[in-house]
Design a protein around this motif. Structure first.
Motif, PDB file in Angstrom:
ATOM      1  N   UNK A   1       0.813  -1.219   0.000  1.00 41.54           N
ATOM      2  CA  UNK A   1       0.000   0.000   0.000  1.00 41.54           C
ATOM      3  C   UNK A   1       0.848   1.271   0.000  1.00 41.54           C
ATOM      4  N   UNK A   2       2.082   1.157   0.443  1.00 35.33           N
ATOM      5  CA  UNK A   2       2.907   2.348   0.580  1.00 35.33           C
ATOM      6  C   UNK A   2       3.176   3.025  -0.758  1.00 35.33           C
ATOM      7  N   UNK A   3       3.293   2.233  -1.833  1.00 37.67           N
ATOM      8  CA  UNK A   3       3.532   2.841  -3.141  1.00 37.67           C
ATOM      9  C   UNK A   3       2.353   3.712  -3.566  1.00 37.67           C
ATOM     10  N   UNK A   4       1.147   3.314  -3.181  1.00 38.67           N
ATOM     11  CA  UNK A   4      -0.039   4.110  -3.502  1.00 38.67           C
ATOM     12  C   UNK A   4      -0.049   5.379  -2.672  1.00 38.67           C
ATOM     13  N   UNK A   5       0.260   5.248  -1.379  1.00 37.09           N
ATOM     14  CA  UNK A   5       0.301   6.411  -0.495  1.00 37.09           C
ATOM     15  C   UNK A   5       1.355   7.417  -0.942  1.00 37.09           C
ATOM     16  N   UNK A   6       2.522   6.928  -1.328  1.00 39.25           N
ATOM     17  CA  UNK A   6       3.592   7.819  -1.761  1.00 39.25           C
ATOM     18  C   UNK A   6       3.234   8.517  -3.075  1.00 39.25           C
ATOM     19  N   UNK A   7       2.574   7.814  -3.981  1.00 41.02           N
ATOM     20  CA  UNK A   7       2.125   8.441  -5.227  1.00 41.02           C
ATOM     21  C   UNK A   7       1.139   9.569  -4.931  1.00 41.02           C
ATOM     22  N   UNK A   8       0.178   9.316  -4.051  1.00 39.04           N
ATOM     23  CA  UNK A   8      -0.820  10.333  -3.723  1.00 39.04           C
ATOM     24  C   UNK A   8      -0.179  11.560  -3.074  1.00 39.04           C
ATOM     25  N   UNK A   9       0.826  11.344  -2.253  1.00 37.99           N
ATOM     26  CA  UNK A   9       1.509  12.491  -1.640  1.00 37.99           C
ATOM     27  C   UNK A   9       2.345  13.242  -2.673  1.00 37.99           C
ATOM     28  N   UNK A  10       3.054  12.513  -3.494  1.00 41.94           N
ATOM     29  CA  UNK A  10       3.922  13.153  -4.500  1.00 41.94           C
ATOM     30  C   UNK A  10       3.120  13.989  -5.489  1.00 41.94           C
ATOM     31  N   UNK A  11       1.909  13.554  -5.803  1.00 42.51           N
ATOM     32  CA  UNK A  11       1.093  14.277  -6.779  1.00 42.51           C
ATOM     33  C   UNK A  11       0.156  15.297  -6.126  1.00 42.51           C
ATOM     34  N   UNK A  12       0.292  15.480  -4.815  1.00 45.73           N
ATOM     35  CA  UNK A  12      -0.451  16.534  -4.130  1.00 45.73           C
ATOM     36  C   UNK A  12      -1.817  16.149  -3.600  1.00 45.73           C
ATOM     37  N   UNK A  13      -2.207  14.885  -3.749  1.00 46.30           N
ATOM     38  CA  UNK A  13      -3.516  14.463  -3.248  1.00 46.30           C
ATOM     39  C   UNK A  13      -3.513  14.327  -1.728  1.00 46.30           C
ATOM     40  N   UNK A  14      -2.347  14.044  -1.150  1.00 46.54           N
ATOM     41  CA  UNK A  14      -2.188  13.981   0.301  1.00 46.54           C
ATOM     42  C   UNK A  14      -1.227  15.067   0.742  1.00 46.54           C
ATOM     43  N   UNK A  15      -1.596  15.794   1.787  1.00 44.54           N
ATOM     44  CA  UNK A  15      -0.703  16.812   2.343  1.00 44.54           C
ATOM     45  C   UNK A  15       0.385  16.175   3.191  1.00 44.54           C
ATOM     46  N   UNK A  16       0.040  15.094   3.872  1.00 45.32           N
ATOM     47  CA  UNK A  16       0.960  14.446   4.797  1.00 45.32           C
ATOM     48  C   UNK A  16       1.557  13.194   4.167  1.00 45.32           C
ATOM     49  N   UNK A  17       2.852  13.029   4.355  1.00 46.81           N
ATOM     50  CA  UNK A  17       3.542  11.854   3.822  1.00 46.81           C
ATOM     51  C   UNK A  17       3.676  10.812   4.929  1.00 46.81           C
ATOM     52  N   UNK A  18       3.052   9.662   4.790  1.00 48.79           N
ATOM     53  CA  UNK A  18       3.220   8.628   5.811  1.00 48.79           C
ATOM     54  C   UNK A  18       4.635   8.066   5.783  1.00 48.79           C
ATOM     55  N   UNK A  19       5.182   7.794   6.954  1.00 47.48           N
ATOM     56  CA  UNK A  19       6.519   7.199   6.999  1.00 47.48           C
ATOM     57  C   UNK A  19       6.460   5.714   6.678  1.00 47.48           C
TER      58      UNK A  19
END
Length: 337
Positions: A304-322
């Protein structure tokens, strides 16, 4: 470090056990769960049919618990219902869950309770001119459960970025329309409503691909490089804190549902057909859940982390999960990704 980590896990377990058994706060006697359509939600159908939450709640000493289920069209509607307090658990894509995790940090603090599945979902098309992501034009309309929010929308963005380059992940967003899977499948089969493509889970994908003129363009496994958890069940931290034994009962019910799928596939298929009535031959459904290449079911999150990182990198998420642990409650255990 390993000793410190072990101490933290033990400390959490002791604290959560104390909350569950010594808080003196009455837990709710009714729980409301919303989910969507498709074989991805097979564990929820089994939990419902076999009354597994009620079973595990009783075993935890909670007494009678009423469980109400409702099927929604997409993750956006589920998120709205959870924020409004109209449901207690939402079951939807990892993308809608991450959206709420991001928006509610420091407040309602929504997180995933468990993963659901890693089934391969297909992008299908009835347009013979579409052989790849790059072939879609302004004449096409791509059905997804919720525009921009659903995991299907995010998968389409990941595929678009790979096809058109970084910064062009939203290249196909203008072509997407919100439609639930049964209605989108009907539109694909009838060639009506202007729908020429659909990001669709089994068994609806199998039904479409068995129809002349409908073909597969790509799939989640192809886009992500393999299986990944696409759907999860999630709740607010407040509900979890106020209902610790019920929350554990929900997780235990999902684990048992996964065991039923693994150990009695005929029963799992029968329950799904009875509950959702998908209009697909039973043998087709059984073929999907017995095929290891199609993915499977587990409460432990995977990739799931690859999806979370994509969403953060493209601005959909403000916070980057560690890591995945940031957006999952700890009861799910270790071994996730």
């Amino acid at each position: 470090m390993a000793g410190l980590r072990g101490f933290r896990i033990v400390a959490w377990a002791v604290a959560f056990w104390a909350a569950a058994h010594g808080s003196g706060v009455a837990e709710v006697n009714e729980v409301r769960i919303s989910f969507q359509y498709g074989l991805s939600y097979l564990p929820i159908h089994i939990v419902k049919s076999r009354h597994l939450i009620e079973k595990h709640a009783a075993a935890a000493g909670l007494g009678p618990v009423t469980v109400r289920f409702a099927q929604f069209n997409g993750g956006a509607a589920i998120n709205d219902a959870l924020l409004a307090g109209d449901i207690d658990y939402g079951v939807a894509g990892i993308a809608p869950a991450l959206t709420l995790w991001d928006k509610t940090r420091g407040g309602l603090d929504v997180r995933a309770v468990a993963a659901l599945d890693s089934l391969d979902i297909d992008l299908t098309s009835n347009n013979t001119g579409v052989g790849s992501i790059k072939d879609f034009t302004d004449q096409d309309r791509i059905a997804v459960p919720a525009v921009k929010v659903s995991i299907q929308s995010v998968l389409l963005q990941i595929a678009a970025e790979k096809a058109f380059g970084e910064g062009h992940h939203d290249e196909l967003d203008r072509l997407t329309v919100s439609l639930n899977h049964p209605d989108a499948t009907a539109a694909m089969l009838s060639r009506k409503a202007g729908i020429s493509a659909h990001f669709v889970p089994p068994p609806y994908s199998v039904l479409q691909l068995s129809s002349p003129g409908i073909h597969k363009v790509t799939s989640s496994h192809q886009i992500l490089g393999g299986p990944a958890t696409l759907n999860v069940i999630y709740a607010t931290a407040r509900f979890r804190q106020q209902n610790p034994r019920l929350n554990v009962a929900v997780l235990a019910a999902l684990r048992e549902a996964d065991d039923i799928i693994a150990g009695d596939k005929a029963a799992a298929v029968r329950i799904y057909v009875e509950e959702e009535k998908p209009g697909v031959p039973t043998e087709v459904i059984e073929r999907v859940i017995t095929n290891p290449a199609a993915g499977g079911y587990s409460v432990t999150p995977f990739a799931t982390e690859q999806i979370a990182h994509f969403l953060h990198r493209t601005g959909a998420l403000r916070n980057a999960p560690s890591s995945w642990r940031d957006y999952f409650f700890p009861e799910v255990g270790e071994g996730g990704s």
